[in-house]
Design an enzyme around this catalytic site. Structure first.
Site, PDB file in Angstrom:
ATOM      1  N   LYS A 226       8.193   7.286   4.647  1.00 25.22           N
ATOM      2  CA  LYS A 226       8.214   8.362   3.674  1.00 25.22           C
ATOM      3  C   LYS A 226       6.762   8.610   3.255  1.00 25.22           C
ATOM      4  O   LYS A 226       6.012   7.656   3.043  1.00 25.22           O
ATOM      5  CB  LYS A 226       9.051   7.918   2.460  1.00 25.22           C
ATOM      6  CG  LYS A 226       9.129   8.934   1.343  1.00 25.22           C
ATOM      7  CD  LYS A 226      10.178   9.969   1.636  1.00 25.22           C
ATOM      8  CE  LYS A 226      10.058  11.162   0.694  1.00 25.22           C
ATOM      9  NZ  LYS A 226      10.705  12.359   1.238  1.00 25.22           N
TER      10      LYS A 226
ATOM     11  N   ILE B 144       4.056   9.300   0.682  1.00 23.75           N
ATOM     12  CA  ILE B 144       3.859   9.204  -0.762  1.00 23.75           C
ATOM     13  C   ILE B 144       2.777  10.218  -1.141  1.00 23.75           C
ATOM     14  O   ILE B 144       1.648  10.126  -0.645  1.00 23.75           O
ATOM     15  CB  ILE B 144       3.391   7.779  -1.177  1.00 23.75           C
ATOM     16  CG1 ILE B 144       4.265   6.696  -0.545  1.00 23.75           C
ATOM     17  CG2 ILE B 144       3.309   7.639  -2.696  1.00 23.75           C
ATOM     18  CD1 ILE B 144       5.639   6.543  -1.117  1.00 23.75           C
TER      19      ILE B 144
ATOM     20  N   GLU C 270      -1.083  -2.486   3.756  1.00 25.59           N
ATOM     21  CA  GLU C 270      -1.684  -3.288   4.829  1.00 25.59           C
ATOM     22  C   GLU C 270      -2.282  -4.535   4.209  1.00 25.59           C
ATOM     23  O   GLU C 270      -2.539  -4.565   3.007  1.00 25.59           O
ATOM     24  CB  GLU C 270      -2.864  -2.537   5.482  1.00 25.59           C
ATOM     25  CG  GLU C 270      -2.468  -1.391   6.373  1.00 25.59           C
ATOM     26  CD  GLU C 270      -3.659  -0.596   6.888  1.00 25.59           C
ATOM     27  OE1 GLU C 270      -4.794  -1.109   6.847  1.00 25.59           O
ATOM     28  OE2 GLU C 270      -3.442   0.539   7.319  1.00 25.59           O
TER      29      GLU C 270
ATOM     30  N   ARG D  56     -10.120 -10.408   5.915  1.00 23.67           N
ATOM     31  CA  ARG D  56     -11.575 -10.621   5.997  1.00 23.67           C
ATOM     32  C   ARG D  56     -12.191 -10.457   4.610  1.00 23.67           C
ATOM     33  O   ARG D  56     -11.521 -10.021   3.681  1.00 23.67           O
ATOM     34  CB  ARG D  56     -12.172  -9.542   6.906  1.00 23.67           C
ATOM     35  CG  ARG D  56     -11.847  -8.144   6.358  1.00 23.67           C
ATOM     36  CD  ARG D  56     -12.599  -7.030   7.043  1.00 23.67           C
ATOM     37  NE  ARG D  56     -12.452  -5.787   6.302  1.00 23.67           N
ATOM     38  CZ  ARG D  56     -11.451  -4.930   6.431  1.00 23.67           C
ATOM     39  NH1 ARG D  56     -10.467  -5.178   7.291  1.00 23.67           N
ATOM     40  NH2 ARG D  56     -11.393  -3.829   5.701  1.00 23.67           N
TER      41      ARG D  56
HETATM   42  C1  MV4 Z   1       0.182   6.504   3.465  1.00 24.63           C
HETATM   43  C2  MV4 Z   1      -0.028   7.558   2.569  1.00 24.63           C
HETATM   44  C3  MV4 Z   1       1.077   8.130   1.972  1.00 24.63           C
HETATM   45  N1  MV4 Z   1       2.312   7.684   2.286  1.00 24.63           N
HETATM   46  N2  MV4 Z   1       1.437   6.103   3.724  1.00 24.63           N
HETATM   47  C4  MV4 Z   1      -4.386   5.971   4.774  1.00 24.63           C
HETATM   48  C5  MV4 Z   1      -5.019   4.903   5.587  1.00 24.63           C
HETATM   49  C6  MV4 Z   1      -3.970   3.936   5.965  1.00 24.63           C
HETATM   50  N3  MV4 Z   1      -4.353   2.648   5.531  1.00 24.63           N
HETATM   51  C7  MV4 Z   1      -2.728   4.424   5.302  1.00 24.63           C
HETATM   52  N4  MV4 Z   1      -3.043   5.609   4.565  1.00 24.63           N
HETATM   53  C8  MV4 Z   1      -2.088   6.283   3.854  1.00 24.63           C
HETATM   54  N5  MV4 Z   1      -0.822   5.887   4.065  1.00 24.63           N
HETATM   55  C9  MV4 Z   1       2.461   6.707   3.154  1.00 24.63           C
HETATM   56  N6  MV4 Z   1       3.681   6.307   3.454  1.00 24.63           N
HETATM   57  C10 MV4 Z   1      -1.334   7.960   2.304  1.00 24.63           C
HETATM   58  C11 MV4 Z   1      -2.371   7.338   2.966  1.00 24.63           C
HETATM   59  C12 MV4 Z   1      -3.673   7.858   2.678  1.00 24.63           C
HETATM   60  C13 MV4 Z   1      -4.596   7.106   1.956  1.00 24.63           C
HETATM   61  C14 MV4 Z   1      -4.320   5.823   1.554  1.00 24.63           C
HETATM   62  C15 MV4 Z   1      -5.230   5.102   0.852  1.00 24.63           C
HETATM   63  C16 MV4 Z   1      -6.450   5.668   0.553  1.00 24.63           C
HETATM   64  C17 MV4 Z   1      -6.773   6.926   0.981  1.00 24.63           C
HETATM   65  C18 MV4 Z   1      -5.855   7.675   1.677  1.00 24.63           C
HETATM   66  C19 MV4 Z   1      -6.169   8.959   2.072  1.00 24.63           C
HETATM   67  C20 MV4 Z   1      -5.259   9.676   2.762  1.00 24.63           C
HETATM   68  C21 MV4 Z   1      -4.022   9.137   3.071  1.00 24.63           C
END
Ligand code: MV4
Length: 445
Positions: A201, A203, A288, A292
């Site tokens: 989904k 977010i 995640e 490290r």
């Molecule tokens: C997401 C999300 C919204 N919903 N997952 C960005 C990098 C990767 N680590 C996962 N990311 C995201 N996963 C769901 N289900 C939005 C992001 C995301 C984001 C996350 C953290 C910091 C910056 C971001 C910028 C764009 C999208």
């Protein structure tokens, strides 16, 4: 305790690790590519070994070259820093075979958290909240379509081998699914040689809040408070701070407990970061785990007053953790100063630094490997310094950061300093009212 640690990295983090080793009475070995011959980590180390030409593949990412340096110097520990081989399970395994301790978690932990679907399954078992999504990998496009409809659009496609945004696509409606699926899979295959995909989904406008954890070899895991890393651009963090202006005491407690549970459930050993997405309703979800030391570790060091590299080396040497989880009493902010032009789409700006004057004063810390006359090579990451400020309150910390940014002089190349100066004056930022979408609308004057 270790007698000699080889630092398998470059730049500010190599210097950062070297300093702690010196304070602990541990000898240091620097490795360097020919582009880094004049670097401070090379000059300050007890020994230095050239490991090849500038391209990372042939130097900092070459396991044979680094193991040769380990053999020549007889180092009994290897610190991988961040990036490069820091989360490479094969490298950690080879270190073990050579009888040198990889300062980090076991190859099994690196593999488990490196595969995002496996990491998520592990968290579900540990009762850590995860983002609703597919049950593991998606078999084919038809199964993907069905899962997406069941979860409800918008959804996000992610690569199991991914992380940091590669192989990731948002799908807002069923009609877009096929196009985004093909694009995401192709990108994942090209980047990781693995096109396994899963669905979550999506977010909307989340905050990125991560907890620093540390585990020892005897099953003890504690958290060292959180960092808010929501100010990012194209998945590159620009500013990090601790504590998060968004967390309440009760949410911090719940998230901290979940982060500790995540580590304990796998018997995690070493320093790690549990990343969460937090939505506007204060729901938090595991995203995640990073296995490290991270770029932004200084903000945690400043608020809890502990040297995280020292703690990391101690647990790697088999020393027991003492103390409990932390509640920060101070506020810290880090601005990443990159050799990039913020007025030109943050385009890299390597070259000679003709003059360099670092900010100073109470509560001001600068982690950097550069100096006047240094040439920023074009081959590596563009981060050249981290400016970290610490104060009693967030407001004072922002004021101090503004002052410190005004004082910082770097000439000869473009840097992100002008961006940071304007960010510190931004009303939404000052109010703590921001999320990961902040940079989509931020306009530089
Ligand atoms: C997401 C999300 C919204 N919903 N997952 C960005 C990098 C990767 N680590 C996962 N990311 C995201 N996963 C769901 N289900 C939005 C992001 C995301 C984001 C996350 C953290 C910091 C910056 C971001 C910028 C764009 C999208």
């Amino acid at each position: 305790m270790f007698k000699k640690i080889l630092i398998a990295n470059r730049g500010e983090i190599a210097l950062r690790i070297l300093r702690t080793c010196k304070e602990m009475g541990i000898l240091t070995v620097a490795v360097y590519s020919t582009a880094d011959r004049e670097s401070l980590h090379v000059r300050f180390a007890d020994e230095a070994v050239c490991i090849g030409p500038p391209p990372s593949r042939e130097s900092y990412l070459s396991i044979p070259k680094i193991m040769a340096a380990v053999e020549i110097t007889n180092a009994d520990g290897v610190h991988p820093g961040y990036g490069f081989l820091s989360e490479n399970a094969d490298f950690a395994e080879v270190c073990g075979q050579y009888g040198t301790k990889f300062i980090g978690p076991s190859p099994d932990h690196l593999r488990r958290m490196g595969d995002k679907v496996t990491a998520k399954e592990t968290m579900i078992k540990a009762k850590v909240p995860v983002i609703p999504g597919s049950d593991g990998l998606i078999e084919d496009i038809a199964a993907g379509q069905r899962t997406a409809k069941k979860i409800g659009f918008p959804i996000i496609l992610k690569a199991t081998a991914g992380g940091g945004g590669k192989g990731m696509r948002i799908v807002r409606a069923a009609e877009e699914f096929e196009e985004q699926w093909d694009a995401a899979r192709q990108e994942a295959m090209a980047s990781f040689g693995n096109d396994g995909m899963y669905i979550e989904k999506f977010i909307e406008e989340p905050r990125h809040i991560e907890f620093q954890i540390i585990g020892d070899q005897y099953g003890k895991v504690v958290h060292l408070s959180e960092r808010d890393c929501s100010i990012q651009r194209r998945h590159q963090k620009l500013v990090e701070e601790a504590p998060s202006p968004f967390l309440t005491r009760s949410l911090r407690k719940k998230m901290g407990a979940a982060a500790v549970r995540a580590g304990k459930s796998i018997g995690y050993e070493g320093l790690g970061t549990v990343e969460f997405l937090v939505d506007k309703h204060h729901n938090f979800y595991f995203m995640e785990m990073n296995t490290r030391i991270q770029v932004e570790h200084p903000v945690t060091e400043e608020v809890i007053d502990h040297d995280l590299v020292k703690e990391q080396i101690k647990v790697a040497a088999g020393i027991k953790l003492s103390g409990d989880s932390y509640v920060p009493a101070l506020h810290a902010i880090e601005c990443r100063i990159n050799a990039e032009d913020p007025y030109n789409n943050f385009r890299p700006s390597p070259g000679v630094i003709t003059s360099f004057h670092s900010s100073k004063g109470h509560g001001v810390r600068v982690d950097t490997h550069v100096y006047a006359g240094y040439t920023v090579p074009p081959h590596y990451d563009s981060m050249i310094a981290k400016l970290i400020c610490r104060a009693q309150t967030r407001e004072e910390c922002i004021t101090k950061m503004s002052r410190a940014l005004d004082e910082f002089v770097i000439e000869g190349i473009k840097t992100t300093i002008p961006f940071h100066k304007q960010l510190m004056q931004n009303e939404a930022f000052r109010k703590g009212d921001f999320n990961t979408g902040f940079m989509d609308t931020f306009e530089l004057k």
